[in-house]
Write an enzyme that holds these catalytic residues in place. Sequence first.
Site, mmCIF file in Angstrom:
data_model
loop_
_atom_site.group_PDB
_atom_site.id
_atom_site.type_symbol
_atom_site.label_atom_id
_atom_site.label_comp_id
_atom_site.label_asym_id
_atom_site.label_seq_id
_atom_site.Cartn_x
_atom_site.Cartn_y
_atom_site.Cartn_z
ATOM 1 N N PHE A 57 0.628 -1.395 0.004
ATOM 2 C CA PHE A 57 -0.041 -0.134 -0.037
ATOM 3 C C PHE A 57 0.928 1.364 0.268
ATOM 4 C CE2 PHE A 57 -3.056 3.203 1.713
ATOM 5 C CZ PHE A 57 -4.309 2.778 0.808
ATOM 6 N N GLU A 58 1.974 1.100 0.701
ATOM 7 C CA GLU A 58 2.774 2.330 0.618
ATOM 8 C C GLU A 58 3.885 2.508 -0.732
ATOM 9 O OE1 GLU A 58 1.380 1.418 4.406
ATOM 10 O OE2 GLU A 58 2.809 -0.014 3.189
ATOM 11 N N ILE A 82 -1.168 -11.438 -1.246
ATOM 12 C CA ILE A 82 -1.752 -12.493 -1.091
ATOM 13 C C ILE A 82 -2.812 -12.350 -0.547
ATOM 14 C CG2 ILE A 82 -1.008 -14.949 -0.750
ATOM 15 C CD1 ILE A 82 2.104 -14.237 -0.472
ATOM 16 N N HIS A 88 -9.728 -7.210 2.467
ATOM 17 C CA HIS A 88 -8.442 -6.416 2.459
ATOM 18 C C HIS A 88 -7.782 -6.620 1.413
ATOM 19 C CE1 HIS A 88 -4.314 -5.327 4.138
ATOM 20 N NE2 HIS A 88 -5.005 -4.242 4.515
ATOM 21 N N PHE A 113 4.898 -2.275 -12.911
ATOM 22 C CA PHE A 113 4.282 -2.702 -11.956
ATOM 23 C C PHE A 113 4.740 -4.253 -11.773
ATOM 24 C CE2 PHE A 113 0.692 -5.329 -10.564
ATOM 25 C CZ PHE A 113 -0.061 -4.518 -9.496
ATOM 26 N N ARG A 127 5.458 -17.176 -9.261
ATOM 27 C CA ARG A 127 6.140 -15.976 -10.067
ATOM 28 C C ARG A 127 7.179 -15.392 -9.426
ATOM 29 N NH1 ARG A 127 1.408 -17.855 -10.180
ATOM 30 N NH2 ARG A 127 -0.158 -17.459 -11.962
#
EC number: 2.5.1.78
Length: 155
Positions: A57-58, A82, A88, A113, A127
């Site tokens: 989020f940061e 994950i 959330h 990204f 991944r």
Amino acid sequence: MKVYEGNLVSKNIKIGIVAARFNEFIVSKLLGGALDALKRHDVADDDVEIAWVPGAFEIPLIAEKMAESKKYDAVICLGAVIRGSTSHYDYVCNEVTKGIATVSLKSGIPVMFGVLTTDNLEQAIERAGSKVGNKGFDAAVGAIEMVNVIRQLGN
């Protein structure tokens, strides 16, 4: 007809990387992949700077600060979100995705990204250097290519 197509020439490319510490087991593998790609494409270690943030989020805020600094030709964002048992996950994925895209569009530089958004740990591991390659590596190669497309366009 003029065609602009990125190449993987990394002459004088400066890269900023934002890496999330949450799920660091996965993110460290993404970072390793990104650094491997940059090294293989002759980006000098001195031309790469890494900022660690608490979680995905940061990422957009620090990506924006890096982009605004004008020190970097591209910023690579690395993280792993994950899915858990609450909603959330959906909120974090949506906001990180929008935030990173917004930074790229506002700044005019590639903001790549490299944030995994997976349903489970197994998918994240796949991944981050297992069955499906390394998305950190892919983000770094994409950054080099995008810098070169922008240079060809003269912006």
